[in-house]
Design an enzyme around this catalytic site. Sequence first.
Site, PDB file in Angstrom:
ATOM      1  NE  ARG A 234      -3.339 105.272  12.586  1.00  0.00           N
ATOM      2  CZ  ARG A 234      -2.407 104.892  13.448  1.00  0.00           C
ATOM      3  NH1 ARG A 234      -1.382 104.157  13.029  1.00  0.00           N
ATOM      4  NH2 ARG A 234      -2.494 105.230  14.720  1.00  0.00           N
ATOM      5  CD  GLU A 263      -3.656  97.511  10.876  1.00  0.00           C
ATOM      6  OE1 GLU A 263      -3.435  97.396  12.089  1.00  0.00           O
ATOM      7  OE2 GLU A 263      -3.079  98.347  10.153  1.00  0.00           O
ATOM      8  CG  HIS A 281      -0.487  98.246  13.596  1.00  0.00           C
ATOM      9  ND1 HIS A 281      -1.655  98.857  13.206  1.00  0.00           N
ATOM     10  CD2 HIS A 281       0.250  99.231  14.176  1.00  0.00           C
ATOM     11  CE1 HIS A 281      -1.634 100.135  13.533  1.00  0.00           C
ATOM     12  NE2 HIS A 281      -0.477 100.381  14.128  1.00  0.00           N
TER      13      HIS A 281
END
Length: 317
Positions: A234, A263, A281
């Site tokens: 993360r 993000e 991602h």
Amino acid sequence: MKVFITYKIPEPGINLLKEKFDVDVYEGERFLTKQEMIERVKDADAVVTQLRDPVDKEFIDAGRKLKIIANYAVGFNNIDVEHAKQKGIYITNTPDVLTEATADIAWALILAVARKIIPADKFTREGKFEGWKPNLFLGYEIYGKTLGIIGMGRIGKAVARRAMGFGMKIIYHNRKRAEDDYKYNAKYVDLETLLKESDYISINAPLTKETYHLLNKERLSLLKKNAILVNTARGPIVDEKALYELLKDGKIAGAGFDVYENEPEITEGLEKLDNVVLLPHIGSATYKTREKMSIMVAENIIDALEGKIPRNLVWKE
């Protein structure tokens, strides 16, 4: 009963749901706005959400009939878990299934950054390759080096398994020592020791209050000049601006990102650095993994709407 899917997922999961329920799948390419999501969840008994969806108090309250929120991800930090808990709504995720695919991406980043694969590819495509030269795209060796793993859970252990094939010394930091660390010849160390001694660092920890900016400016300054850091966990675990400054100034060798602090926004300047690899991602982005994830969310919803306890429960009443 009605199931709302905020963004199209692979067909196997959708087809399972369509066999039993009225399924409202958003088919567009752009993401729905929060207000559009709220309007569509109002008459839904279940919702399939994405990691980027803000499943907050307002959204949860709008879903007056909601029995389950099935997150199409292993993480669920996008969901107000406590409020859902108060409302008695099941929350599920997709654990285990993406372990190997994410470990593969961590290693893809390690190799790409260490051996300068992206700039070398660009150089060759642009017709600049004139023949072998002694100093052309010199990189860093991996075999026999020290790998530090932050977060020795399922994915961290999968990363460690791959490191064994490279003859690496493996050290790790976790909330507590892993009982099976001997299987990976891995040594438990404190975080500061890991940062000081590692040639490569792989972040595989979950995002919690404790891990937010775990790697802050002070801790990042402990890294070796030849260190390479990759993050497939993360983004907010790392202070991205502080890391950018180290990379820009050549104080560490490189970094690989599959996730970002804000993000999908990326810290300005990272995209200009040759010692950085940036991915959108895609840690779990294999055909097999994403299809399995779609089946898992469908099975969780079927369980909940048929009066059973969902099999991949984050919380239940």
